[in-house]
Every structure is written in structure tokens, then in C-alpha cells.
Design a protein around this motif. Structure first.
Motif, PDB file in Angstrom:
ATOM      1  N   THR A 203       0.784  -1.236   0.000  1.00  0.00           N
ATOM      2  CA  THR A 203       0.000   0.000   0.000  1.00  0.00           C
ATOM      3  C   THR A 203       0.814   1.283   0.000  1.00  0.00           C
ATOM      4  OG1 THR A 203      -0.072   0.180   2.416  1.00  0.00           O
ATOM      5  CG2 THR A 203      -1.765  -1.194   1.352  1.00  0.00           C
ATOM      6  N   GLY A 204       2.133   1.198   0.264  1.00  0.00           N
ATOM      7  CA  GLY A 204       2.835   2.439   0.530  1.00  0.00           C
ATOM      8  C   GLY A 204       2.251   3.112   1.765  1.00  0.00           C
ATOM      9  N   ASP A 205       2.453   4.409   1.899  1.00  0.00           N
ATOM     10  CA  ASP A 205       2.058   5.096   3.129  1.00  0.00           C
ATOM     11  C   ASP A 205       0.605   5.525   3.165  1.00  0.00           C
ATOM     12  OD1 ASP A 205       4.578   4.709   4.030  1.00  0.00           O
ATOM     13  OD2 ASP A 205       5.141   6.828   4.156  1.00  0.00           O
ATOM     14  N   THR A 206      -0.209   5.055   2.220  1.00  0.00           N
ATOM     15  CA  THR A 206      -1.646   5.268   2.355  1.00  0.00           C
ATOM     16  C   THR A 206      -2.214   4.419   3.492  1.00  0.00           C
ATOM     17  OG1 THR A 206      -2.044   3.597   0.638  1.00  0.00           O
ATOM     18  CG2 THR A 206      -2.031   5.919  -0.050  1.00  0.00           C
ATOM     19  N   PHE A 207      -1.442   3.427   3.925  1.00  0.00           N
ATOM     20  CA  PHE A 207      -1.826   2.610   5.078  1.00  0.00           C
ATOM     21  C   PHE A 207      -0.594   2.384   5.936  1.00  0.00           C
ATOM     22  CE2 PHE A 207      -2.436  -2.016   6.534  1.00  0.00           C
ATOM     23  CZ  PHE A 207      -3.032  -1.639   7.738  1.00  0.00           C
ATOM     24  N   THR A 208      -0.675   2.789   7.204  1.00  0.00           N
ATOM     25  CA  THR A 208       0.390   2.534   8.173  1.00  0.00           C
ATOM     26  C   THR A 208      -0.220   1.749   9.318  1.00  0.00           C
ATOM     27  OG1 THR A 208      -0.011   4.734   9.138  1.00  0.00           O
ATOM     28  CG2 THR A 208       1.783   4.534   7.563  1.00  0.00           C
ATOM     29  N   ASN A 209       0.291   0.575   9.567  1.00  0.00           N
ATOM     30  CA  ASN A 209      -0.345  -0.363  10.487  1.00  0.00           C
ATOM     31  C   ASN A 209      -0.049  -0.027  11.950  1.00  0.00           C
ATOM     32  OD1 ASN A 209      -1.770  -2.549  11.460  1.00  0.00           O
ATOM     33  ND2 ASN A 209      -0.184  -4.048  10.975  1.00  0.00           N
ATOM     34  N   GLY A 210      -1.097   0.311  12.710  1.00  0.00           N
ATOM     35  CA  GLY A 210      -0.962   0.535  14.143  1.00  0.00           C
ATOM     36  C   GLY A 210      -0.494   1.915  14.534  1.00  0.00           C
ATOM     37  N   ARG A 211      -0.464   2.852  13.605  1.00  0.00           N
ATOM     38  CA  ARG A 211      -0.036   4.211  13.912  1.00  0.00           C
ATOM     39  C   ARG A 211      -0.709   5.197  12.974  1.00  0.00           C
ATOM     40  NH1 ARG A 211       6.222   4.305  11.888  1.00  0.00           N
ATOM     41  NH2 ARG A 211       5.855   6.485  11.422  1.00  0.00           N
ATOM     42  N   TYR A 212      -0.810   6.435  13.418  1.00  0.00           N
ATOM     43  CA  TYR A 212      -1.354   7.467  12.550  1.00  0.00           C
ATOM     44  C   TYR A 212      -0.486   7.605  11.294  1.00  0.00           C
ATOM     45  CZ  TYR A 212      -4.268   9.476  16.351  1.00  0.00           C
ATOM     46  OH  TYR A 212      -5.199   9.691  17.329  1.00  0.00           O
ATOM     47  N   PRO A 213      -1.107   7.863  10.147  1.00  0.00           N
ATOM     48  CA  PRO A 213      -0.318   8.133   8.947  1.00  0.00           C
ATOM     49  C   PRO A 213       0.080   9.602   8.894  1.00  0.00           C
ATOM     50  CG  PRO A 213      -2.629   8.260   8.405  1.00  0.00           C
ATOM     51  CD  PRO A 213      -2.554   7.875   9.875  1.00  0.00           C
ATOM     52  N   ASN A 214       1.089   9.894   8.104  1.00  0.00           N
ATOM     53  CA  ASN A 214       1.319  11.270   7.708  1.00  0.00           C
ATOM     54  C   ASN A 214       0.438  11.552   6.497  1.00  0.00           C
ATOM     55  OD1 ASN A 214       2.563  13.885   7.305  1.00  0.00           O
ATOM     56  ND2 ASN A 214       3.581  12.929   5.568  1.00  0.00           N
ATOM     57  N   ILE A 215      -0.105  12.748   6.434  1.00  0.00           N
ATOM     58  CA  ILE A 215      -0.829  13.193   5.239  1.00  0.00           C
ATOM     59  C   ILE A 215      -0.077  14.412   4.726  1.00  0.00           C
ATOM     60  CG2 ILE A 215      -3.017  14.013   4.292  1.00  0.00           C
ATOM     61  CD1 ILE A 215      -4.413  12.607   6.674  1.00  0.00           C
ATOM     62  N   ASP A 216       0.608  14.271   3.614  1.00  0.00           N
ATOM     63  CA  ASP A 216       1.474  15.317   3.086  1.00  0.00           C
ATOM     64  C   ASP A 216       0.619  16.341   2.335  1.00  0.00           C
ATOM     65  OD1 ASP A 216       3.497  16.854   2.062  1.00  0.00           O
ATOM     66  OD2 ASP A 216       4.602  15.187   1.146  1.00  0.00           O
ATOM     67  N   PHE A 217      -0.099  17.159   3.103  1.00  0.00           N
ATOM     68  CA  PHE A 217      -1.073  18.083   2.531  1.00  0.00           C
ATOM     69  C   PHE A 217      -0.435  19.134   1.626  1.00  0.00           C
ATOM     70  CE2 PHE A 217       0.258  19.785   6.622  1.00  0.00           C
ATOM     71  CZ  PHE A 217       0.534  21.118   6.331  1.00  0.00           C
ATOM     72  N   ALA A 218       0.832  19.464   1.873  1.00  0.00           N
ATOM     73  CA  ALA A 218       1.510  20.465   1.037  1.00  0.00           C
ATOM     74  C   ALA A 218       1.862  19.918  -0.334  1.00  0.00           C
ATOM     75  CB  ALA A 218       2.772  20.963   1.734  1.00  0.00           C
ATOM     76  N   ASN A 219       1.789  18.603  -0.490  1.00  0.00           N
ATOM     77  CA  ASN A 219       2.148  17.961  -1.753  1.00  0.00           C
ATOM     78  C   ASN A 219       1.043  17.031  -2.234  1.00  0.00           C
ATOM     79  OD1 ASN A 219       5.072  18.891  -2.225  1.00  0.00           O
ATOM     80  ND2 ASN A 219       5.088  18.221  -0.094  1.00  0.00           N
ATOM     81  N   GLY A 220      -0.189  17.515  -2.077  1.00  0.00           N
ATOM     82  CA  GLY A 220      -1.339  16.840  -2.665  1.00  0.00           C
ATOM     83  C   GLY A 220      -2.065  15.848  -1.791  1.00  0.00           C
ATOM     84  N   GLY A 221      -1.624  15.656  -0.526  1.00  0.00           N
ATOM     85  CA  GLY A 221      -2.273  14.686   0.341  1.00  0.00           C
ATOM     86  C   GLY A 221      -3.558  15.216   0.955  1.00  0.00           C
ATOM     87  N   ASN A 222      -4.487  14.300   1.263  1.00  0.00           N
ATOM     88  CA  ASN A 222      -5.769  14.689   1.855  1.00  0.00           C
ATOM     89  C   ASN A 222      -6.381  13.482   2.547  1.00  0.00           C
ATOM     90  OD1 ASN A 222      -8.814  15.286   1.908  1.00  0.00           O
ATOM     91  ND2 ASN A 222      -7.969  17.235   1.216  1.00  0.00           N
ATOM     92  N   ILE A 223      -6.988  13.695   3.700  1.00  0.00           N
ATOM     93  CA  ILE A 223      -7.581  12.568   4.426  1.00  0.00           C
ATOM     94  C   ILE A 223      -8.717  11.931   3.633  1.00  0.00           C
ATOM     95  CG2 ILE A 223      -9.223  13.971   5.754  1.00  0.00           C
ATOM     96  CD1 ILE A 223      -8.590  12.006   8.133  1.00  0.00           C
ATOM     97  N   LYS A 224      -9.390  12.692   2.806  1.00  0.00           N
ATOM     98  CA  LYS A 224     -10.461  12.112   1.995  1.00  0.00           C
ATOM     99  C   LYS A 224      -9.903  11.061   1.032  1.00  0.00           C
ATOM    100  CE  LYS A 224     -13.224  16.355   2.193  1.00  0.00           C
ATOM    101  NZ  LYS A 224     -13.814  17.468   1.398  1.00  0.00           N
ATOM    102  N   GLY A 225      -8.742  11.354   0.449  1.00  0.00           N
ATOM    103  CA  GLY A 225      -8.106  10.381  -0.430  1.00  0.00           C
ATOM    104  C   GLY A 225      -7.593   9.177   0.327  1.00  0.00           C
ATOM    105  N   MET A 226      -7.141   9.381   1.575  1.00  0.00           N
ATOM    106  CA  MET A 226      -6.702   8.258   2.404  1.00  0.00           C
ATOM    107  C   MET A 226      -7.860   7.297   2.642  1.00  0.00           C
ATOM    108  SD  MET A 226      -3.425   8.743   3.153  1.00  0.00           S
ATOM    109  CE  MET A 226      -2.950   8.071   4.748  1.00  0.00           C
ATOM    110  N   ILE A 227      -9.021   7.846   2.917  1.00  0.00           N
ATOM    111  CA  ILE A 227     -10.202   6.996   3.134  1.00  0.00           C
ATOM    112  C   ILE A 227     -10.592   6.291   1.841  1.00  0.00           C
ATOM    113  CG2 ILE A 227     -12.663   7.019   3.720  1.00  0.00           C
ATOM    114  CD1 ILE A 227     -11.968   9.382   5.642  1.00  0.00           C
ATOM    115  N   ALA A 228     -10.503   7.004   0.720  1.00  0.00           N
ATOM    116  CA  ALA A 228     -10.798   6.375  -0.573  1.00  0.00           C
ATOM    117  C   ALA A 228      -9.847   5.209  -0.835  1.00  0.00           C
ATOM    118  CB  ALA A 228     -10.699   7.406  -1.697  1.00  0.00           C
ATOM    119  N   ALA A 229      -8.588   5.369  -0.440  1.00  0.00           N
ATOM    120  CA  ALA A 229      -7.619   4.289  -0.611  1.00  0.00           C
ATOM    121  C   ALA A 229      -8.019   3.064   0.196  1.00  0.00           C
ATOM    122  CB  ALA A 229      -6.222   4.754  -0.204  1.00  0.00           C
ATOM    123  N   THR A 230      -8.366   3.267   1.463  1.00  0.00           N
ATOM    124  CA  THR A 230      -8.740   2.117   2.293  1.00  0.00           C
ATOM    125  C   THR A 230     -10.021   1.464   1.792  1.00  0.00           C
ATOM    126  OG1 THR A 230      -9.878   3.549   3.900  1.00  0.00           O
ATOM    127  CG2 THR A 230      -7.583   3.024   4.342  1.00  0.00           C
TER     128      THR A 230
END
Length: 331
Positions: A203-230
Motif C-alpha cells: 500500500t505504501g504510506d496510504t496505510f500505516t499499520n498501528g499508527r497514525y499516517p502522515n498526510i502530506d497536505f503540502a504535496n497533494g495529500g488529503n484525508i479524503k483520499g486516504m479513506i478512498a484508498a482504504t
């Protein structure tokens, strides 16, 4: 059955010192201590069907995971860690197979996943990624939390095979890797890799097991996309799937579902605060994820940083020029 073994390798989150500045993961707000790579170890986990996960740990920090899938004539590798670890990574892979690494797939642009690009490319590997990974590496980036700038990568570290659509297949005799892009998740260039015959997902860093992920918002990241990935991962996998996260131990579908629940909870709570007009300082002080921290935040800093990245991914406004620029980057 899963077999594990240890070789002398290190996979770590951070590089210290200016000599390694271009390969530092842009997501870490704290200054890292110097790393002695000679003291790092790696665990190799056999996932079945000639697919393996390599993970390392030093002083409690886990570096980006690597997936190795062996075909009849060569190897497909997912992520390559830092450049100083190239020789040790190759040594670890040699205990699995002596076949050449034909492809190295970058799940995103961060240095703890792409630092080995140039060295593996010199060995003959074709570096593969979403087009935005190549663009980010070529242009350099800025950390949204700290303002730290990462300079452009060397030309030899840039992916040479890219895709700008939703998917790409990488084929070797006896092995197929399905690459799919998730828009605006951990970054704007995320790729997940599905080895269907082995029932293994990287999965790369769209999924980090047992810990909060980083969301690189300055470079296109968004929690909505993280949820779409899962959502995509839950649909793709089953109870027997082996899931290689960007960081953390091997996971199953149940762990993925728990992770999604956390993300949705965080999104909903933060969306309410943003709607109320709360500032970044306000939401940090409110500690909206205090109950989640017990499982997902190893430190207070990790808790605060997750609050901040979720806040920015929901509160920051993207102007039309930025949207147009992102579209042009993918063309």
C-alpha cells in the motif's frame, strides 16, 4: 505459514546531517538523531508464492517497508529505502533469490521509499512510478509542517517508466504486478501494488499499520483520499490477504478495516471543528483525537502532527491555479 529471518540491514525513517538532506522524508517535524546504519537489522517475512516483506527497526523507528516478488527471470521490488542501505538490501534479497531486480516501483516520492532509486537503477532496475512522483523528485518539495525544503533529486534517481492514468501492469514471466493510482491521499502520486496470484497488497504510506499516517497536505495529500484508498483496499482484499503497509508490521484485512474506522472518525470530528471556524491552534488545544491516541499515537508529537495534517487537509483552500497546475503535471 510465515517464516521470519534476520539479516544485517537497517530500514529507518530518517537521515541526519546535510549530506543526506535530499533523501530525508519531508514528513518529520523533529530533527532526527544521527543514524549508524551498521547497527540496523532487518526482518524478512515470507508471504507465500515467492513474495516477501522486508522491514527494519532501529531505536523504535520503523523505516519504509519493502516488498519483493520473485518471478522466473527476475524480481519486482516495491520501494527501495535510503541510498546508504543499498548494499545491505541487495544482500538481504540475495538470501531470497539471486535473480536480478528488474523493476523497482515507487509507491510515492518520500525519501524513505525512493532513496535507493539511483543505486538500484545503476544495477539495471527500471524505476516505475506515477508521474507525480517523478515531478516531485525532479522539482524538490517543501514540508508543510516544518517548511523544510528537500532539493531536487539527482537525474539518475528519477523514475524512467511512469504512468498518468489510473493503472499500469508490470509483467515478468511468472509474475504480474497491478499498479493503481489513488488521487490525493498520502501525496498526489500514490501507487498501490497488487500481486493477485499471491494475494499480497503493498500500500505504501496510504496505510500505516498501528499508527497514525502522515498526510502530506503540502504535496497533494488529503484525508479524503486516504479513506478512498482504504475503501479500495477493503474491496480488493479478503480474509486471507497479506497487506504490506508503508510502515508497521504485516497486516490483514481486519487491521485495514480498523484503520479506516480511525480515519473516518478523525475526518468527521475535524470537519465539525473546521465548520465552526476553529484555527489550527484551536484544534490542537482541543485534542479531538485523545481517545484514538491510545492506540495510534506513540508520542505526543505524533498526536499533534496528526491533528495538524488532518486540519490542513480539510481547512486549506485550493485555488484554481493550483488545480490547473496539478492537471498539467499529470499530462
Amino acid at each position: 505459514m510465515i517464516r521470519t529471518g534476520r539479516t544485517a540491514i537497517a530500514l529507518t525513517l530518517l537521515l541526519a546531517g546535510s549530506a543526506f538532506a535530499q533523501q530525508q522524508p519531508p514528513a518529520s517535524p523533529a530533527a532526527p538523531p544521527p543514524v549508524d546504519f551498521s547497527k540496523v537489522e532487518i526482518k524478512t517475512t515470507d508471504l507465500g508464492d515467492n513474495v516477501y516483506m522486508l522491514e527494519g527497526q532501529i531505536l523504535g523507528s520503523i523505516g519504509g517497508n519493502i516488498t519483493v516478488a520473485v518471478g522466473r527471470t527476475g524480481i519486482i521490488m516495491v520501494d527501495g529505502q535510503f541510498a546508504p542501505l543499498h548494499d545491505k538490501i541487495k544482500a538481504a534479497i540475495s538470501t531470497i533469490s539471486n535473480l536480478p531486480i528488474k523493476y523497482l516501483i515507487n509507491t510515492h516520492y518520500h525519501g524513505d521509499h525512493t532513496g535507493g532509486n539511483e543505486a538500484f537503477a545503476k544495477d539495471g532496475a527500471i524505476i516505475v512510478s506515477d508521474i507525480n512522483v517523478k515531478n516531485r523528485l525532479a522539482e524538490g518539495t517543501t514540508n508543510g509542517l516544518t517548511g523544510v525544503k528537500t532539493p531536487p533529486a539527482a537525474a539518475g534517481a528519477l523514475p524512467t517508466k511512469t504512468y498518468a492514468g489510473k493503472m499500469l501492469k508490470i509483467r515478468l514471466p511468472g509474475r504480474v504486478a497491478d499498479l493503481r493510482h489513488i488521487a490525493g491521499a498520502h501525496t498526489d502520486g500514490d501507487t498501490y501494488v497488487w500481486f493477485k496470484t499471491a494475494n499480497v497488497l503493498a500500500t505504501g504510506d496510504t496505510f500505516t499499520n498501528g499508527r497514525y499516517p502522515n498526510i502530506d497536505f503540502a504535496n497533494g495529500g488529503n484525508i479524503k483520499g486516504m479513506i478512498a484508498a482504504t475503501n479500495a483496499y477493503i474491496k480488493l482484499t479478503n480474509a486471507k490477504s497479506r497487506i504490506v503497509p508503508g510502515h508497521g508490521p504485516i497486516a490483514d484485512r481486519a487491521a485495514l478495516i480498523e484503520y479506516r474506522t480511525m480515519l473516518v472518525t478523525a475526518r468527521d470530528r475535524m470537519a465539525a471543528l473546521v465548520k465552526q471556524g476553529k484555527s489550527e491552534d484551536d484544534v490542537v488545544a482541543a485534542k479531538p483525537f485523545a481517545d484514538l491516541d491510545k492506540k495510534w499515537a506513540p508520542t505526543e508529537l505524533a498526536s499533534k502532527n496528526f491533528i495538524r495534517v488532518v486540519y490542513h487537509s480539510l481547512a486549506d483552500k485550493t485555488d484554481k491555479k493550483t488545480v490547473l497546475k496539478r492537471m498539467l503535471r499529470r499530462s
